[in-house]
Design a protein around this motif. Structure first.
Motif, short mmCIF file in Angstrom:
data_model
loop_
_atom_site.label_atom_id
_atom_site.label_comp_id
_atom_site.label_asym_id
_atom_site.label_seq_id
_atom_site.Cartn_x
_atom_site.Cartn_y
_atom_site.Cartn_z
N ALA A 95 0.87 -1.10 -0.12
CA ALA A 95 -0.01 0.13 -0.04
C ALA A 95 0.84 1.28 0.00
N LEU A 96 1.97 1.26 0.98
CA LEU A 96 2.76 2.19 0.90
C LEU A 96 3.77 2.65 -0.45
N THR A 97 4.02 1.60 -1.04
CA THR A 97 4.67 1.57 -2.26
C THR A 97 3.91 2.10 -3.43
N ARG A 98 2.67 1.67 -3.16
CA ARG A 98 1.54 2.02 -4.22
C ARG A 98 1.66 3.62 -4.04
N ARG A 99 1.53 4.13 -3.13
CA ARG A 99 1.28 5.68 -2.78
C ARG A 99 2.60 6.23 -3.31
N GLU A 101 4.06 5.21 -6.14
CA GLU A 101 3.83 5.06 -7.55
C GLU A 101 2.94 6.29 -7.96
N LYS A 102 2.02 6.42 -7.01
CA LYS A 102 0.89 7.53 -7.58
C LYS A 102 1.41 8.96 -7.27
N GLY A 103 2.39 9.00 -6.72
CA GLY A 103 2.89 10.48 -6.33
C GLY A 103 3.64 10.70 -5.05
N GLY A 104 3.57 10.12 -4.02
CA GLY A 104 4.35 10.13 -2.84
C GLY A 104 3.93 9.60 -1.50
N LEU A 105 4.55 9.62 -0.63
CA LEU A 105 4.05 9.00 0.88
C LEU A 105 3.35 10.09 1.29
N PRO A 106 2.59 9.83 2.45
CA PRO A 106 1.86 10.79 3.15
C PRO A 106 2.83 11.36 4.44
N ARG A 107 2.20 12.57 4.62
CA ARG A 107 3.10 13.27 5.71
C ARG A 107 2.10 13.77 6.65
N VAL A 108 2.46 12.78 7.96
CA VAL A 108 1.33 12.76 8.87
C VAL A 108 1.91 13.29 10.26
N ASN A 109 2.81 12.67 11.05
CA ASN A 109 3.61 13.54 11.95
C ASN A 109 5.00 12.84 11.96
N ARG A 110 5.89 13.26 12.86
CA ARG A 110 7.44 12.91 12.90
C ARG A 110 7.44 11.40 12.99
N LEU A 111 7.05 10.92 14.11
CA LEU A 111 6.83 9.44 14.13
C LEU A 111 6.37 8.54 13.26
N THR A 112 5.39 8.70 12.52
CA THR A 112 4.65 8.07 11.67
C THR A 112 5.41 8.18 10.25
N ASP A 113 5.86 9.47 9.98
CA ASP A 113 6.88 9.69 8.72
C ASP A 113 7.92 8.76 8.81
#
Length: 239
Positions: A95-99, A101-113
């Motif tokens: 799921a993250l790799t597809r993100r 592929e579609k544009g980029g990883l989400p930016r959530v907070n420092r720990l999650t990122d």
């Protein structure tokens, strides 16, 4: 004694049911208990890690379709072995790799990122649970089908129990993550205020022990660098 008063005992009590190893003898779980993390929004450090992970994923995707990435492919096979449909419910790494592929990883907070970046860079599914909301030690099993699992849908919390035979992470109050590493429940999810976390790294034969350790080492090093009060403990569970 509480989890945070004795993190090592908490790790010692974590376990995986034999039926999971019967399904996938190659499965390993590397658990990390990380305490006293200073909460913070996304920052320059987490942004740099995300960009590094995105660049690594794009380089891989330029040569290999996401479904043929070895560890992604192994997890798709593992999912089908207990009746899941990976196209509908992709593992967290896919799921993250597809993100990306579609544009980029989400930016959530420092720990999650940070932990998303480590997951994508090292191609290992990672899960993060807020230990202050966790009840008892974690355990992995195959569901009976009547376990409690709460999800948010339409702004409301609803109970969506796992299917019989599904592999699920649990605590004493119910399922915390369905389909091994597909979806975590909101009860123990990380928030902007999370300070104490359980990280679960899931590995199959496409991921060597050396790669698993390298991912854990990098995550530990990055989080330990956030504050001298951060403490990291870890334990490998395998058949």
């Amino acid at each position: 004694m509480s989890t945070l008063a004795n993190p090592q005992k908490y790790l010692d009590n974590a376990h995986i049911a034999l039926e999971v190893f019967q399904l996938r003898p190659d499965y390993r779980a590397l658990l990390l208990v990380i305490t006293n993390i200073p909460p913070a929004p996304s920052d320059a450090q987490s942004e740099a890690l995300l960009q590094e992970a995105e660049a690594s994923a794009r380089a891989t995707l330029a040569k290999t379709p996401v479904t043929d990435i070895p560890h992604v492919k192994a997890w798709r096979t593992a999912y089908t072995s207990f009746g899941a449909k990976p196209k509908k419910t992709p593992n967290s790494l896919e799921a993250l790799t597809r993100r990306v592929e579609k544009g980029g990883l989400p930016r959530v907070n420092r720990l999650t990122d940070i932990y998303n970046a480590i997951s994508v860079k090292h191609q290992i599914p990672l899960g993060g649970e807020d230990l202050d909301k966790y009840a008892g030690a974690p355990f992995l099993m195959r569901a009976k089908g009547d376990e409690k699992f709460e999800m948010k849908a339409g702004g409301k919390v609803v109970d969506e129990p796992p299917s019989k035979g599904e592999v699920v992470w649990c605590d004493e109050e119910g399922v915390t993550c369905r389909l091994w590493n597909w979806r975590q429940g909101p009860r123990t999810a990380l928030t902007d205020e999370t300070r104490n976390v359980l990280i679960i790294m899931d590995a199959l034969d496409a991921c060597s022990d050396e790669r698993l350790d390298a991912a854990a080492d990098e995550l530990s090093r990055v989080l330990s660098g956030l504050s001298p009060e951060v403490e990291v403990r870890r334990r490998l569970l395998k058949g």
